[in-house]
Design a protein around this motif. Structure first.
Motif, mmCIF file in Angstrom:
data_model
loop_
_atom_site.group_PDB
_atom_site.id
_atom_site.type_symbol
_atom_site.label_atom_id
_atom_site.label_comp_id
_atom_site.label_asym_id
_atom_site.label_seq_id
_atom_site.Cartn_x
_atom_site.Cartn_y
_atom_site.Cartn_z
ATOM 1 N N TYR A 458 0.789 -1.225 0.000
ATOM 2 C CA TYR A 458 0.000 0.000 0.000
ATOM 3 C C TYR A 458 0.826 1.283 0.000
ATOM 4 O O TYR A 458 0.309 2.349 -0.355
ATOM 5 C CB TYR A 458 -0.951 0.006 1.203
ATOM 6 C CG TYR A 458 -2.101 -0.945 1.037
ATOM 7 C CD1 TYR A 458 -3.190 -0.617 0.239
ATOM 8 C CD2 TYR A 458 -2.092 -2.190 1.663
ATOM 9 C CE1 TYR A 458 -4.253 -1.490 0.074
ATOM 10 C CE2 TYR A 458 -3.153 -3.075 1.505
ATOM 11 C CZ TYR A 458 -4.224 -2.724 0.711
ATOM 12 O OH TYR A 458 -5.276 -3.594 0.537
ATOM 13 N N ASP A 459 2.079 1.212 0.398
ATOM 14 C CA ASP A 459 2.927 2.414 0.419
ATOM 15 C C ASP A 459 4.358 2.035 0.056
ATOM 16 O O ASP A 459 5.288 2.185 0.857
ATOM 17 C CB ASP A 459 2.870 3.072 1.803
ATOM 18 C CG ASP A 459 3.589 4.411 1.854
ATOM 19 O OD1 ASP A 459 3.905 4.965 0.780
ATOM 20 O OD2 ASP A 459 3.846 4.906 2.977
ATOM 21 N N PRO A 460 4.578 1.546 -1.174
ATOM 22 C CA PRO A 460 5.899 1.040 -1.546
ATOM 23 C C PRO A 460 6.991 2.105 -1.570
ATOM 24 O O PRO A 460 8.172 1.786 -1.405
ATOM 25 C CB PRO A 460 5.668 0.451 -2.950
ATOM 26 C CG PRO A 460 4.455 1.158 -3.468
ATOM 27 C CD PRO A 460 3.590 1.396 -2.267
ATOM 28 N N GLU A 461 6.609 3.373 -1.759
ATOM 29 C CA GLU A 461 7.595 4.458 -1.783
ATOM 30 C C GLU A 461 7.775 5.093 -0.403
ATOM 31 O O GLU A 461 8.524 6.058 -0.261
ATOM 32 C CB GLU A 461 7.173 5.532 -2.797
ATOM 33 C CG GLU A 461 7.009 5.021 -4.223
ATOM 34 C CD GLU A 461 8.296 4.408 -4.744
ATOM 35 O OE1 GLU A 461 9.373 4.968 -4.479
ATOM 36 O OE2 GLU A 461 8.217 3.354 -5.411
ATOM 37 N N ASN A 462 7.085 4.556 0.602
ATOM 38 C CA ASN A 462 7.196 5.039 1.984
ATOM 39 C C ASN A 462 6.862 6.528 2.110
ATOM 40 O O ASN A 462 7.595 7.309 2.708
ATOM 41 C CB ASN A 462 8.602 4.766 2.539
ATOM 42 C CG ASN A 462 8.598 4.642 4.059
ATOM 43 O OD1 ASN A 462 7.551 4.566 4.693
ATOM 44 N ND2 ASN A 462 9.793 4.623 4.642
ATOM 45 N N LEU A 463 5.725 6.892 1.521
ATOM 46 C CA LEU A 463 5.253 8.271 1.644
ATOM 47 C C LEU A 463 4.980 8.631 3.101
ATOM 48 O O LEU A 463 5.290 9.731 3.557
ATOM 49 C CB LEU A 463 3.976 8.441 0.815
ATOM 50 C CG LEU A 463 3.374 9.845 0.728
ATOM 51 C CD1 LEU A 463 4.302 10.790 -0.018
ATOM 52 C CD2 LEU A 463 2.000 9.791 0.057
ATOM 53 N N PHE A 464 4.402 7.693 3.846
ATOM 54 C CA PHE A 464 4.102 7.892 5.274
ATOM 55 C C PHE A 464 5.269 7.305 6.077
ATOM 56 O O PHE A 464 5.192 6.189 6.603
ATOM 57 C CB PHE A 464 2.777 7.218 5.632
ATOM 58 C CG PHE A 464 1.646 7.627 4.731
ATOM 59 C CD1 PHE A 464 1.183 8.932 4.727
ATOM 60 C CD2 PHE A 464 1.052 6.716 3.874
ATOM 61 C CE1 PHE A 464 0.143 9.313 3.888
ATOM 62 C CE2 PHE A 464 0.013 7.077 3.042
ATOM 63 C CZ PHE A 464 -0.442 8.388 3.037
ATOM 64 N N ARG A 465 6.361 8.060 6.152
ATOM 65 C CA ARG A 465 7.614 7.503 6.654
ATOM 66 C C ARG A 465 8.114 8.174 7.930
ATOM 67 O O ARG A 465 9.319 8.232 8.179
ATOM 68 C CB ARG A 465 8.689 7.615 5.573
ATOM 69 C CG ARG A 465 8.979 9.035 5.079
ATOM 70 C CD ARG A 465 10.049 9.008 3.977
ATOM 71 N NE ARG A 465 10.407 10.318 3.485
ATOM 72 C CZ ARG A 465 9.799 10.944 2.474
ATOM 73 N NH1 ARG A 465 8.771 10.344 1.873
ATOM 74 N NH2 ARG A 465 10.198 12.129 2.078
ATOM 75 N N LEU A 466 7.217 8.654 8.740
ATOM 76 C CA LEU A 466 7.643 9.321 9.960
ATOM 77 C C LEU A 466 8.237 8.329 10.951
ATOM 78 O O LEU A 466 8.051 7.119 10.837
ATOM 79 C CB LEU A 466 6.462 10.069 10.571
ATOM 80 C CG LEU A 466 5.990 11.259 9.717
ATOM 81 C CD1 LEU A 466 4.749 11.884 10.310
ATOM 82 C CD2 LEU A 466 7.084 12.306 9.583
ATOM 83 N N PRO A 467 8.981 8.828 11.958
ATOM 84 C CA PRO A 467 9.681 7.942 12.907
ATOM 85 C C PRO A 467 8.766 6.894 13.532
ATOM 86 O O PRO A 467 7.647 7.194 13.940
ATOM 87 C CB PRO A 467 10.196 8.920 13.966
ATOM 88 C CG PRO A 467 10.363 10.220 13.232
ATOM 89 C CD PRO A 467 9.241 10.254 12.239
ATOM 90 N N GLY A 468 9.265 5.659 13.566
ATOM 91 C CA GLY A 468 8.516 4.573 14.178
ATOM 92 C C GLY A 468 7.659 3.787 13.213
ATOM 93 O O GLY A 468 7.162 2.715 13.549
ATOM 94 N N ASN A 469 7.438 4.336 11.997
ATOM 95 C CA ASN A 469 6.640 3.605 11.020
ATOM 96 C C ASN A 469 7.435 2.438 10.444
ATOM 97 O O ASN A 469 8.646 2.523 10.239
ATOM 98 C CB ASN A 469 6.221 4.529 9.865
ATOM 99 C CG ASN A 469 5.012 5.381 10.209
ATOM 100 O OD1 ASN A 469 4.420 5.230 11.266
ATOM 101 N ND2 ASN A 469 4.658 6.284 9.316
ATOM 102 N N VAL A 470 6.745 1.371 10.153
ATOM 103 C CA VAL A 470 7.366 0.220 9.511
ATOM 104 C C VAL A 470 7.736 0.610 8.082
ATOM 105 O O VAL A 470 7.049 1.401 7.436
ATOM 106 C CB VAL A 470 6.409 -0.994 9.531
ATOM 107 C CG1 VAL A 470 5.163 -0.738 8.703
ATOM 108 C CG2 VAL A 470 7.112 -2.248 9.067
ATOM 109 N N GLU A 471 8.834 0.077 7.569
ATOM 110 C CA GLU A 471 9.305 0.410 6.235
ATOM 111 C C GLU A 471 8.981 -0.705 5.250
ATOM 112 O O GLU A 471 8.977 -1.875 5.620
ATOM 113 C CB GLU A 471 10.810 0.674 6.248
ATOM 114 C CG GLU A 471 11.215 1.884 7.075
ATOM 115 C CD GLU A 471 12.695 2.191 6.972
ATOM 116 O OE1 GLU A 471 13.380 1.490 6.190
ATOM 117 O OE2 GLU A 471 13.145 3.115 7.648
ATOM 118 N N PRO A 472 8.716 -0.348 3.970
ATOM 119 C CA PRO A 472 8.461 -1.382 2.961
ATOM 120 C C PRO A 472 9.733 -2.111 2.588
ATOM 121 O O PRO A 472 10.845 -1.642 2.867
ATOM 122 C CB PRO A 472 7.933 -0.572 1.770
ATOM 123 C CG PRO A 472 8.580 0.772 1.912
ATOM 124 C CD PRO A 472 8.663 1.009 3.406
#
Length: 476
Positions: A458-472
């Motif tokens: 759903y977010d392969p480019e990591n648009l929602f990439r703030l601290p603590g978020n899981v990375e693709p």
């Protein structure tokens, strides 16, 4: 002539395509706030006074179409997305330097469906907004314990409150959500529609998209409940906590107690001679017949003479808002949490020791009793993993003076570091993460792999990439 340093927001805005900005402004029904606008400083300010960041644009959304436009713009321009909901956000992730803030704070509509037994609230609503509407009908859903908290972050990361032991986490009460994903699509997620996405949103924080509305199950609560709120001297802590250990062994699910250590506030409700002294207190509630409250809580009061007992019947909305004044806008906050496998006497010893040395009298250390319905749900039923933990220790460093940042941060981090040395400590809670980016595995446990797969989808480019978020996954 010297040059004037630009803020991160001004620098990022200067790199944006003027045609793209103009296009966004044309299709945006809400308000776009740029670094040069008079409203900019107000628009970038959030509840936690420690956070001082400069976004490129603040997009104050009037509806879902605005959210879609903002997400598409951010993706096309390569801007990091931060999401501002209804209130609080202690970690400060609602705003970022040089990014785009999707501000939902004007989207606060709440609608109760009495026939379906549900309530739908927009992503900028607060607990108070929801409680105000649902209590008209003697109904409530499980949310937090401070009415000015935004429902969005609270729910997406878990959501503990007065009703948790009886009705579960806030996210356990979700029936469906509407969410804007990184591709700009609006999706409805529920057990029937996009169930994998629904699984990940319940505990995934903001990693998978921007939730614009939440539909919750409702329960019969109030309008009157019983609040339990005695304060004790620290010398009485061993006796008080011995009774607490007995109480939690068979406590009814329609009652709960949070133990915390604090300094006695300078308020007329408290003996003046005790103002400023360390104390141990209990905050709880009971939603059965008020006549049974003495039977429910009586043993906790028999252990020692309270310094003051503020217990009594009150409206549920008053219970939900009674702590609001303790968390004003602009105060400086650093909160962090760690789960406990079981209650141990050394935990309270630690709470008392560090409360004594706290640099701010506004700070508290809290011992949450969890268990109950939260633990009934299998750990792989949603992305939220730490259901089996019966307790959680949270340190709330709250202070006023910016010059006192370092000692207060050091104190709070020392509390967590000391707790980590205990054999009963494990895991992290997403709503109290401090200010540091910790490994996502600490939150997701064995659910981490599935979260990575969903993030990659759903977010392969990591648009929602703030601290603590899981990375693709890097390979997509």
């Amino acid at each position: 002539m010297g040059t004037v340093d630009k803020t991160p927001g001004e620098e990022a805005f200067a790199t944006l395509s003027s045609e793209a900005v103009t296009s966004l402004a044309t299709e945006f029904a809400g308000e776009l706030v740029r670094p040069s606008d008079p409203a900019y400083d107000d628009a970038r300010e959030i509840w936690n006074g420690m956070i001082d960041r400069y976004p490129a644009i603040v997009a104050r959304c009037s509806g879902v179409a605005d959210v879609v436009a903002a997400v598409n713009f951010a993706r096309q321009q390569g801007l990091e997305v931060a999401v501002r909901g209804g209130g609080h956000n202690v970690a400060g992730t609602a705003v970022s330097d040089g990014g785009l803030v999707v501000d939902l704070s004007e989207m606060t509509a709440v609608r109760v469906d009495r026939e379906a037994g549900t309530v739908r609230a927009e992503g900028g609503a607060t607990l108070g907004d929801v409680d105000r509407e649902t209590q008209l009908f003697g109904l409530a859903t499980a949310l937090g314990a401070v009415s000015q908290t935004g429902i969005a972050g609270l729910t997406l990361n878990g959501g503990y409150g007065h009703l948790s032991r009886e009705y579960g986490l806030a996210l356990d009460n979700l029936v469906s959500v509407d969410v804007v994903t990184a591709d700009g699509r609006v999706r409805t997620a529920s057990d029937e529609r996009n169930p994998n996405l629904f699984w990940g949103l319940r505990g995934g924080g903001g990693a998978l998209g921007i939730v614009t509305s939440f539909e919750y199950e409702l329960h019969e609560v109030g309008p009157e409940v019983y609040a339990f709120f005695p304060w004790f001297r620290t010398d009485d802590a061993p006796a008080v906590m011995a009774r607490y250990r007995e109480w939690i062994a068979d406590a009814p699910r329609n009652a709960g107690v949070l133990v915390f250590t604090a300094h006695v506030p300078d308020l007329e409700e408290f003996p003046e001679a005790a103002w400023g002294e360390p104390a141990i207190a209990m905050l709880g509630s009971f939603r059965g017949d008020p006549a049974d409250a003495d039977e429910i809580f009586g043993s906790l009061l028999e252990s020692a003479e309270p310094l003051v007992d503020l217990s009594g019947e009150m409206a549920y909305v008053d219970l939900q808002s009674m702590l609001d004044e303790d968390y004003p806008d602009g105060l400086r906050y650093y909160w962090k949490a760690i789960y406990l496998e079981e209650y141990a006497d050394e935990v309270v010893d630690l709470m008392l020791e560090y409360t004594e040395s706290a640099p701010s009298a506004l700070s508290t250390i809290d011992l949450w009793h969890l268990d109950g319905t939260v633990a009934d749900v299998p750990r792989d039923a949603t992305a939220f993993w730490h259901r089996d933990k019966p307790h959680m220790l949270t340190v709330e460093a709250n202070w006023e003076n910016p010059d006192a940042d370092d000692p207060n941060l050091e104190w709070a981090r020392a509390v967590i570091a000391k707790t980590e040395t205990l054999s009963v400590a494990s895991g992290r809670y997403g709503n109290f993460p401090g200010l540091e980016a910790e490994p996502a595995r600490l939150r997701y446990g064995d659910n981490y792999g599935r979260m990575v797969a969903l993030k990659t989808e759903y977010d392969p480019e990591n648009l929602f990439r703030l601290p603590g978020n899981v990375e693709p996954r890097a390979d997509g």
